[in-house]
Design a protein around this motif. Structure first.
Motif, PDB file in Angstrom:
ATOM      1  N   UNK A 458     101.039  24.417 -28.090  1.00  0.00           N
ATOM      2  CA  UNK A 458      99.726  23.284 -28.160  1.00  0.00           C
ATOM      3  C   UNK A 458     100.089  22.457 -27.031  1.00  0.00           C
ATOM      4  N   UNK A 459      99.464  22.320 -26.067  1.00  0.00           N
ATOM      5  CA  UNK A 459      99.714  21.210 -24.807  1.00  0.00           C
ATOM      6  C   UNK A 459      98.549  20.428 -24.803  1.00  0.00           C
ATOM      7  N   UNK A 460      98.961  18.926 -24.432  1.00  0.00           N
ATOM      8  CA  UNK A 460     100.164  18.299 -24.863  1.00  0.00           C
ATOM      9  C   UNK A 460     100.662  18.543 -26.399  1.00  0.00           C
ATOM     10  N   UNK A 461     102.041  18.665 -26.510  1.00  0.00           N
ATOM     11  CA  UNK A 461     102.578  18.606 -27.852  1.00  0.00           C
ATOM     12  C   UNK A 461     101.882  17.451 -28.773  1.00  0.00           C
ATOM     13  N   UNK A 462     101.724  17.649 -30.190  1.00  0.00           N
ATOM     14  CA  UNK A 462     101.098  16.793 -30.934  1.00  0.00           C
ATOM     15  C   UNK A 462     101.653  15.447 -31.022  1.00  0.00           C
ATOM     16  N   UNK A 463     103.096  15.481 -30.863  1.00  0.00           N
ATOM     17  CA  UNK A 463     103.896  14.427 -30.719  1.00  0.00           C
ATOM     18  C   UNK A 463     103.638  13.383 -29.486  1.00  0.00           C
ATOM     19  N   UNK A 464     103.021  14.074 -28.718  1.00  0.00           N
ATOM     20  CA  UNK A 464     102.921  13.332 -27.158  1.00  0.00           C
ATOM     21  C   UNK A 464     101.349  13.161 -26.813  1.00  0.00           C
ATOM     22  N   UNK A 465     100.503  13.740 -27.633  1.00  0.00           N
ATOM     23  CA  UNK A 465      99.100  13.360 -27.378  1.00  0.00           C
ATOM     24  C   UNK A 465      98.509  12.143 -27.181  1.00  0.00           C
ATOM     25  N   UNK A 466      99.335  11.205 -27.827  1.00  0.00           N
ATOM     26  CA  UNK A 466      98.853   9.805 -27.776  1.00  0.00           C
ATOM     27  C   UNK A 466      98.790   8.871 -26.359  1.00  0.00           C
ATOM     28  N   UNK A 467      99.800   9.470 -25.343  1.00  0.00           N
ATOM     29  CA  UNK A 467      99.750   9.043 -24.001  1.00  0.00           C
ATOM     30  C   UNK A 467      98.814   9.600 -23.167  1.00  0.00           C
ATOM     31  N   UNK A 468      98.312  10.694 -23.567  1.00  0.00           N
ATOM     32  CA  UNK A 468      97.470  11.449 -22.551  1.00  0.00           C
ATOM     33  C   UNK A 468      96.202  11.006 -22.509  1.00  0.00           C
ATOM     34  N   UNK A 469      96.087   9.730 -21.857  1.00  0.00           N
ATOM     35  CA  UNK A 469      94.774   9.083 -21.701  1.00  0.00           C
ATOM     36  C   UNK A 469      94.579   8.374 -20.381  1.00  0.00           C
ATOM     37  N   UNK A 470      93.388   8.006 -19.988  1.00  0.00           N
ATOM     38  CA  UNK A 470      93.181   7.544 -18.555  1.00  0.00           C
ATOM     39  C   UNK A 470      94.191   5.976 -18.459  1.00  0.00           C
ATOM     40  N   UNK A 471      94.497   6.073 -17.406  1.00  0.00           N
ATOM     41  CA  UNK A 471      95.600   4.821 -17.083  1.00  0.00           C
ATOM     42  C   UNK A 471      94.916   3.499 -16.576  1.00  0.00           C
ATOM     43  N   UNK A 472      93.871   3.654 -16.274  1.00  0.00           N
ATOM     44  CA  UNK A 472      93.022   2.504 -15.457  1.00  0.00           C
ATOM     45  C   UNK A 472      92.323   1.799 -16.491  1.00  0.00           C
ATOM     46  N   UNK A 473      92.952   0.986 -17.456  1.00  0.00           N
ATOM     47  CA  UNK A 473      92.432   0.307 -18.585  1.00  0.00           C
ATOM     48  C   UNK A 473      91.797  -1.010 -18.093  1.00  0.00           C
ATOM     49  N   UNK A 474      92.136  -1.420 -16.679  1.00  0.00           N
ATOM     50  CA  UNK A 474      91.504  -2.524 -16.337  1.00  0.00           C
ATOM     51  C   UNK A 474      90.231  -2.329 -15.753  1.00  0.00           C
ATOM     52  N   UNK A 475      89.461  -1.045 -16.041  1.00  0.00           N
ATOM     53  CA  UNK A 475      88.128  -0.815 -15.743  1.00  0.00           C
ATOM     54  C   UNK A 475      87.289  -0.635 -17.102  1.00  0.00           C
ATOM     55  N   UNK A 476      88.005  -1.089 -18.079  1.00  0.00           N
ATOM     56  CA  UNK A 476      87.216  -1.047 -19.420  1.00  0.00           C
ATOM     57  C   UNK A 476      87.271  -2.370 -20.058  1.00  0.00           C
ATOM     58  N   UNK A 477      86.010  -2.924 -20.431  1.00  0.00           N
ATOM     59  CA  UNK A 477      86.108  -4.193 -21.214  1.00  0.00           C
ATOM     60  C   UNK A 477      85.680  -4.039 -22.449  1.00  0.00           C
ATOM     61  N   UNK A 478      86.204  -4.857 -23.360  1.00  0.00           N
ATOM     62  CA  UNK A 478      85.996  -5.019 -24.675  1.00  0.00           C
ATOM     63  C   UNK A 478      85.296  -5.949 -25.548  1.00  0.00           C
ATOM     64  N   UNK A 479      84.732  -5.756 -26.864  1.00  0.00           N
ATOM     65  CA  UNK A 479      84.481  -6.773 -27.685  1.00  0.00           C
ATOM     66  C   UNK A 479      83.382  -7.793 -26.949  1.00  0.00           C
TER      67      UNK A 479
END
Length: 714
Positions: A458-479
């Motif tokens: 299983x890739x990425x490993x289940x213990x490491x999937x949480x960091x497998x996300x887009x890095x440019x969170x400055x592009x995302x606005x919330x609430x």
């Protein structure tokens, strides 16, 4: 009034004065007074902690239960101010060392015990994913030194709509804020009393009342303004919450606000109860909070405190004084401490499920642990002779030593697991650069890949999937953020095809994949993302500032697209977005019409639109199951995870210039949906895809965009 020795903190609403231990070096005059214990305030604490705990166990059933912390703030303001004012009135000052030492003995033992438990849990890869290690260690240390609220504020964490995995100690933000209140409040009151007497010849009480009134008003204005402009950090910052403590303080300082008349107390108390119930059931994660919305639960809590008549059983003061409420209020501090880390850790425990029975059992375990902690940690710590018979400095130095020990344990957890974390980062980078053949979606979509055996990999490993996300969170606005923030990637060639990627977090999850596609194909990528706000013309069903912010953001995006030279638009959205059905037969029809309305803005200009059917959504992160169980035992029922009538599918049907991608057969078969496909781990949390898996769909995304650019709009 509450007993002086038990009016001191979110957990200290007290017992009768007969149980009070007299500290030899603490001879404040209020110790000679009769008990000021208010049972209905203890019952109010029970309401507060049950709101929070039930909200965390069943957020859909009690979506506004997070207001429980606001109730705690009002209670603390009332009790602490009453205690401090009595001491100032009697002696002209506050023995700050003794005051802070008592707070330390009451708060730290249970708090540090739970933090130590969390630090030890982080050491085990079976209980916590390796990907969570940096955040866990950082937040445990921040919580140990009571600055967790500022840690979350500075990282712009969104407590109500958290897009990543929350840590085991995230709930310590409210305790950190309370501790900061305990440090600042006596200083504010002492300064006000001194200035009032020296400069204005006013009474100490009047001077303190004026000062707290000013602080409360200023804090509320700041809270409302900051929530509108910076909603994520506004939830945590100290000054934005001080008005709630101040509201409780005003009830303590103005005796006329406490209603003892039977009818008035009845009306006021039950009005407060109804206000709290309304907020608990009607508020949710999209309510602009704290802001002006927080005034309702805060005023409700203040009303209940002010209702002082106990003449009849029908009075709220009597109902809240029943034994179960008193017991829950008594253990509420430890219950608050324990419930959240157990909720986070439990799904990773082997053979522990997520059924209603498991949740109820876990809730019962929380109550037992809370009672044990109260009985064997909280209460004994208040009477440790080694501390109470010595100067306050001894308690404070001992507290600091204990805090350093807990922080050191968290540091040890990092040292033990850091090599595994670094290996995980390196492996993830290598996987993105050189994925296996027939990997992920290719195992289903590409000819010749059927039946490929990945041997349980299983890739990425289940213990490491949480960091497998887009890095440019400055592009995302919330609430409540309504700014149409855009980001640009890829080719700077003025002749490069310009692709817009627009939508909510289910569009944002594709960002890294689309960045790579843009680089490889010579495109220029422009993005617009807002949490829980899809690109549509139909208003959300959520009233108030959040819905207004979404509408404003959409209008801003549409205006930006009019001014931009765009060749194609790709959009995605979560299928369960709540739309207003006003003017339509159903919310589904409203959603379909809204998507078509937004798309028409670009279709009419000859710009094609590509969209995609939403991926399945899990009840909880499937990686928690994959870390401890076989892949086959972690599948989910298709009927429970997939919205079969996704409005995006219906909106795209029969519309010239719109291309629909549907990968449902990749995620699911006829009865079940999978967390792993072709050796690829699909999810980084309960509903967002890993970048790794999204990358395996890149050939289909690329082909659809290329075809749309060539065909245009008929």
């Amino acid at each position: 009034m509450p007993s002086a020795d038990h009016d001191l903190g979110p957990q200290d609403l007290g017992r009768p004065a007969t149980t009070v231990h007299r500290e030899p070096l603490d001879r404040s005059p209020e110790h000679a007074e009769p008990s000021r214990f208010l049972p209905h305030v203890q019952g109010l604490r029970a309401i507060a902690v049950l709101f929070v705990v039930l909200y965390h166990f069943w957020p859909a059933r009690l979506p506004g239960g997070y207001v429980g912390v606001d109730i705690f703030f009002v209670i603390s303001g009332f009790l602490i101010t009453a205690h401090l004012m009595r001491e100032i009135a009697a002696t002209g000052t506050v023995r700050l060392g003794q005051f802070w030492a008592r707070r330390a003995r009451r708060l730290l033992p249970a708090s540090l015990l739970v933090l130590l438990f969390c630090a030890l849990a982080v050491m085990s890869p079976y209980l916590m994913p390796t990907s969570a290690l940096p955040n866990e260690v950082r937040e445990i240390i921040a919580s140990t030194f009571y600055v967790e609220n500022w840690s979350l504020a500075l990282s712009s964490a969104d407590y109500l709509n958290h897009s990543g995995d929350p840590t085991t100690v995230q709930h310590y933000w409210s305790l950190s804020l309370e501790e900061q209140f305990y440090v600042m409040w006596p200083l504010i009151m002492l300064l006000a009393a001194w200035v009032g007497v020296k400069s204005f010849r006013a009474s100490r009480r009047r001077a303190v009342l004026v000062a707290i009134g000013v602080v409360t008003a200023a804090s509320f204005v700041f809270c409302v303004a900051f929530t509108l402009t910076n909603p994520a950090p506004a939830y945590f910052v100290t000054f934005g919450r001080m008005w709630e403590f101040g509201l409780g303080a005003l009830v303590a300082l103005v005796p006329r606000l406490r209603v003892r008349h039977a009818v008035g107390s009845f009306v006021l108390g039950w009005a407060g109860v109804l206000a709290l119930l309304y907020t608990a059931f009607r508020f949710d994660g999209q309510t602009p909070f704290p802001g002006y919305a927080a005034a309702l639960p805060a005023l409700g809590a203040a009303a209940i405190i002010a209702a002082s008549n106990t003449s009849g059983w029908w009075q709220p003061t009597r109902i809240l004084a029943i034994r179960p409420a008193q017991f829950t209020g008594d253990i509420s501090y430890s219950l608050y401490l324990w419930h959240w880390p157990l909720i986070i850790i439990a799904p990773s425990v082997p053979f522990w499920g997520l059924t209603i029975y498991h949740r109820v059992a876990l809730l019962a375990i929380c109550f037992v642990l809370a009672w044990l902690t109260k009985r064997f940690v909280e209460d004994p710590a208040r009477h440790w002779k080694v501390l109470v018979t010595r100067r306050a400095a001894v308690t404070l130095w001992a507290s600091l030593a204990a805090m350093v020990l807990v922080a050191g344990t968290a540091g040890a957890a990092w040292a033990v697991n850091a090599p595994a974390y670094r290996d995980g980062v390196q492996s993830l980078a290598q996987l993105r650069e050189d994925p296996p053949g027939c990997f992920g979606a290719a195992s289903v979509l590409e000819a010749g890949c059927a039946g490929t055996d990945f041997g349980g990999t299983i890739l990425p490993a289940p213990g490491f999937a949480g960091v497998d996300r887009p890095a440019d969170e400055r592009c995302f606005v919330q609430l409540n953020d309504s700014r149409p923030v855009s980001c640009d990637f890829g080719s700077d060639d003025p002749d490069a095809p310009r692709i817009a990627l627009i939508g909510d977090s289910h569009a944002f999850q594709l960002l890294s994949t689309f960045e790579r596609m843009a680089e490889e194909n010579g495109w220029h990528l422009v993005t617009f993302f807002k949490g829980a706000c899809a690109w549509s013309t139909t208003p959300l069903s959520t009233p108030g500032a959040f819905g207004d912010a979404c509408t404003t953001w959409r209008n801003g995006v549409t205006a930006a697209l009019r001014d931009a030279d765009i060749d194609a638009v790709f959009t995605a959205a979560i299928a369960s977005t709540p739309y207003s059905s006003a003017g339509f037969d159903s919310s589904h029809d409203a959603a379909v019409a809204g998507y078509r309305g937004a798309w028409s803005e670009v279709l009419d200009r000859g710009i094609p639109v590509i969209t995609v059917v939403d991926n399945p959504v899990w009840e909880t992160d499937p990686n928690k199951c994959l870390r401890t169980r076989a892949e086959a035992s972690c599948v989910g029922a298709r009927s429970e995870m997939l919205v079969e009538d996704d409005p995006l599918r219906d909106a795209a049907a029969g519309i010239p210039g719109v291309t629909l991608l549907d990968f449902t057969d990749v995620f699911c078969d006829d009865s079940a949906c999978f967390p792993v496909v072709g050796g690829a781990n699909l999810y980084r949390d309960q509903d967002h895809l890993t970048v790794t898996f999204a990358d395996t769909l890149a050939p289909q995304y690329t082909a659809a965009i290329t075809a749309a650019l060539a065909a245009g709009v008929p």
